[in-house]
Motif scaffolding. Structure first.
Motif, PDB file in Angstrom:
ATOM      1  N   ASP A 125       0.806  -1.221   0.000  1.00 24.23           N
ATOM      2  CA  ASP A 125       0.000   0.000   0.000  1.00 24.23           C
ATOM      3  C   ASP A 125       0.837   1.269   0.000  1.00 24.23           C
ATOM      4  O   ASP A 125       0.450   2.292   0.544  1.00 24.23           O
ATOM      5  CB  ASP A 125      -0.941   0.016   1.213  1.00 24.23           C
ATOM      6  CG  ASP A 125      -2.041  -1.014   1.103  1.00 24.23           C
ATOM      7  OD1 ASP A 125      -2.229  -1.545  -0.005  1.00 24.23           O
ATOM      8  OD2 ASP A 125      -2.703  -1.297   2.121  1.00 24.23           O
ATOM      9  N   LYS A 126       2.016   1.201  -0.610  1.00 27.29           N
ATOM     10  CA  LYS A 126       2.881   2.378  -0.652  1.00 27.29           C
ATOM     11  C   LYS A 126       2.168   3.578  -1.271  1.00 27.29           C
ATOM     12  O   LYS A 126       2.238   4.696  -0.750  1.00 27.29           O
ATOM     13  CB  LYS A 126       4.152   2.062  -1.447  1.00 27.29           C
ATOM     14  CG  LYS A 126       5.006   3.279  -1.748  1.00 27.29           C
ATOM     15  CD  LYS A 126       6.135   2.972  -2.719  1.00 27.29           C
ATOM     16  CE  LYS A 126       6.778   4.242  -3.242  1.00 27.29           C
ATOM     17  NZ  LYS A 126       7.863   3.972  -4.202  1.00 27.29           N
ATOM     18  N   ASP A 127       1.456   3.367  -2.357  1.00 24.55           N
ATOM     19  CA  ASP A 127       0.768   4.469  -3.037  1.00 24.55           C
ATOM     20  C   ASP A 127      -0.322   5.068  -2.158  1.00 24.55           C
ATOM     21  O   ASP A 127      -0.560   6.284  -2.200  1.00 24.55           O
ATOM     22  CB  ASP A 127       0.177   3.996  -4.365  1.00 24.55           C
ATOM     23  CG  ASP A 127       1.253   3.687  -5.404  1.00 24.55           C
ATOM     24  OD1 ASP A 127       2.390   4.172  -5.231  1.00 24.55           O
ATOM     25  OD2 ASP A 127       0.960   2.951  -6.366  1.00 24.55           O
ATOM     26  N   THR A 128      -0.974   4.214  -1.365  1.00 25.08           N
ATOM     27  CA  THR A 128      -2.018   4.703  -0.457  1.00 25.08           C
ATOM     28  C   THR A 128      -1.416   5.609   0.610  1.00 25.08           C
ATOM     29  O   THR A 128      -1.951   6.685   0.912  1.00 25.08           O
ATOM     30  CB  THR A 128      -2.742   3.527   0.209  1.00 25.08           C
ATOM     31  OG1 THR A 128      -3.323   2.694  -0.795  1.00 25.08           O
ATOM     32  CG2 THR A 128      -3.843   4.023   1.142  1.00 25.08           C
ATOM     33  N   GLU A 129      -0.293   5.182   1.191  1.00 29.55           N
ATOM     34  CA  GLU A 129       0.395   5.990   2.200  1.00 29.55           C
ATOM     35  C   GLU A 129       0.890   7.299   1.596  1.00 29.55           C
ATOM     36  O   GLU A 129       0.782   8.367   2.202  1.00 29.55           O
ATOM     37  CB  GLU A 129       1.583   5.202   2.774  1.00 29.55           C
ATOM     38  CG  GLU A 129       1.205   3.929   3.509  1.00 29.55           C
ATOM     39  CD  GLU A 129       0.716   4.188   4.918  1.00 29.55           C
ATOM     40  OE1 GLU A 129      -0.007   5.179   5.140  1.00 29.55           O
ATOM     41  OE2 GLU A 129       1.064   3.405   5.809  1.00 29.55           O
ATOM     42  N   LEU A 130       1.418   7.204   0.393  1.00 33.50           N
ATOM     43  CA  LEU A 130       1.936   8.385  -0.288  1.00 33.50           C
ATOM     44  C   LEU A 130       0.819   9.383  -0.564  1.00 33.50           C
ATOM     45  O   LEU A 130       0.981  10.598  -0.356  1.00 33.50           O
ATOM     46  CB  LEU A 130       2.620   7.967  -1.590  1.00 33.50           C
ATOM     47  CG  LEU A 130       3.472   9.003  -2.323  1.00 33.50           C
ATOM     48  CD1 LEU A 130       4.535   9.573  -1.410  1.00 33.50           C
ATOM     49  CD2 LEU A 130       4.114   8.383  -3.558  1.00 33.50           C
ATOM     50  N   GLN A 131      -0.327   8.891  -0.985  1.00 33.01           N
ATOM     51  CA  GLN A 131      -1.455   9.771  -1.268  1.00 33.01           C
ATOM     52  C   GLN A 131      -1.983  10.413   0.007  1.00 33.01           C
ATOM     53  O   GLN A 131      -2.361  11.594   0.013  1.00 33.01           O
ATOM     54  CB  GLN A 131      -2.577   8.979  -1.959  1.00 33.01           C
ATOM     55  CG  GLN A 131      -3.640   9.870  -2.606  1.00 33.01           C
ATOM     56  CD  GLN A 131      -3.052  10.778  -3.676  1.00 33.01           C
ATOM     57  OE1 GLN A 131      -2.286  10.336  -4.527  1.00 33.01           O
ATOM     58  NE2 GLN A 131      -3.396  12.054  -3.620  1.00 33.01           N
ATOM     59  N   TYR A 132      -1.989   9.652   1.088  1.00 38.89           N
ATOM     60  CA  TYR A 132      -2.420  10.197   2.389  1.00 38.89           C
ATOM     61  C   TYR A 132      -1.544  11.386   2.776  1.00 38.89           C
ATOM     62  O   TYR A 132      -2.049  12.437   3.209  1.00 38.89           O
ATOM     63  CB  TYR A 132      -2.338   9.115   3.453  1.00 38.89           C
ATOM     64  CG  TYR A 132      -2.651   9.593   4.856  1.00 38.89           C
ATOM     65  CD1 TYR A 132      -3.962   9.631   5.326  1.00 38.89           C
ATOM     66  CD2 TYR A 132      -1.629  10.008   5.701  1.00 38.89           C
ATOM     67  CE1 TYR A 132      -4.241  10.073   6.616  1.00 38.89           C
ATOM     68  CE2 TYR A 132      -1.898  10.451   6.984  1.00 38.89           C
ATOM     69  CZ  TYR A 132      -3.208  10.477   7.439  1.00 38.89           C
ATOM     70  OH  TYR A 132      -3.486  10.934   8.718  1.00 38.89           O
TER      71      TYR A 132
END
Length: 289
Positions: free
Chosen positions: A28-35
């Protein structure tokens, strides 16, 4: 004649647990980055201020550099960090912004770097300077003096700190190979700083760096980080030494020899950065003006 007992010898204990003792959303790297890209402080301040402190060579500057890399999805090379430093590379109180997109656009949090703590009383950053920084009393550019704290008549003393000047999260950075072996005097310095932060109600957490150098299993595969028995024991011992709960201690691998972005390295960095931001957001939401 062969020793028949060798046939029944037990295999050596595994250095890793079968299942991870802490979960991390590796995919979920992209999810964390978007957050983090969407984050805005729920209060009228310019930024969250994150203050890093810890021993010489712990990787404070490298962590700032690694955060920059992870958020910008490329190797940035700023700020500079010295490898294998025997004396603190950071001499001045410096605050770093992370570029977000267009020129002049930055993330709404900053990371303030400090000179390293040292074992000897007359070496490294003066603990009183860390306390003054917590209160927003230290201006950027101040050169640390191990022999004496910042004087109230100095040009670098901030007599009227704003909410933006004050620290919102305190992060202790220590390397994995020495985290469980700190001297009594060094632990006393950390606890002294922690006591001031606690009095100011500033949230605190710790980062364990250089985990790959301290543990072969992690060096082989970074996803073994939360399966490593060595690292779990190290974090527990460090927690007992300085009083930071283990669920407030996070291992990371800083960028050091890589020339390209690594998703697993980013995942650890972004997950701890999100924790830091969440801690800081809760603090500023409750702090008095």
């Amino acid at each position: 004649m062969r020793d028949s007992s060798s046939k029944h010898a037990s295999p050596p204990p595994s250095p890793t647990f079968r299942k991870p003792w802490r979960e991390i959303p590796w995919e979920d790297k992209d999810t964390e980055l978007q957050y983090l890209r969407n984050y805005k402080p729920h209060r009228d301040i310019h930024h969250l201020r994150i203050l890093l402190h810890g021993p010489v060579g712990a990787g404070k500057s490298s962590f700032i550099n690694s955060v920059d890399n992870a958020l910008r999805s490329r190797i940035t090379g700023r700020p500079l960090a010295e490898a294998n430093a025997s004396a603190s590379f950071t001499k001045k109180y410096e605050t770093y912004k992370i570029k977000k997109g267009k020129p002049g656009d930055f993330y709404p949090f900053v990371l303030s770097d400090t000179m390293g703590l040292e074992m000897k009383e007359d070496r490294g950053v003066h603990p009183e300077d860390i306390k003054l920084a917590l209160k927003g009393r230290v201006k950027d550019g101040y050169t640390f003096n191990p022999a004496s704290k910042l004087s109230s008549d100095s040009l670098y003393y901030n007599a009227e700190p704003t909410l933006n000047d004050k620290v919102h999260v305190l992060v202790c950075v220590v390397p994995a190979d020495t985290a469980a072996q700190l001297t009594e005097s060094f632990v006393k310095k950390i606890k002294d700083i922690r006591e001031t932060a606690s009095h100011l109600r500033i949230p605190q957490l710790a980062i364990i760096t250089k985990i790959d150098l301290a543990c072969p299993e992690i060096q082989e595969d970074l996803k073994n980080v939360y399966k490593s028995k060595y690292l779990k024991e190290t974090m527990e011992k460090f927690s007992q030494l300085v009083g930071i709960p283990t669920n407030y201690i996070f291992p990371v691998k800083n960028y050091s020899e890589e020339i390209n972005i690594n998703d697993d390295v980013d995942s650890l960095i972004l997950s701890v950065l999100r924790q830091i931001i969440d801690f800081g957001e809760e603090f500023i939401s409750n702090m008095e003006t």
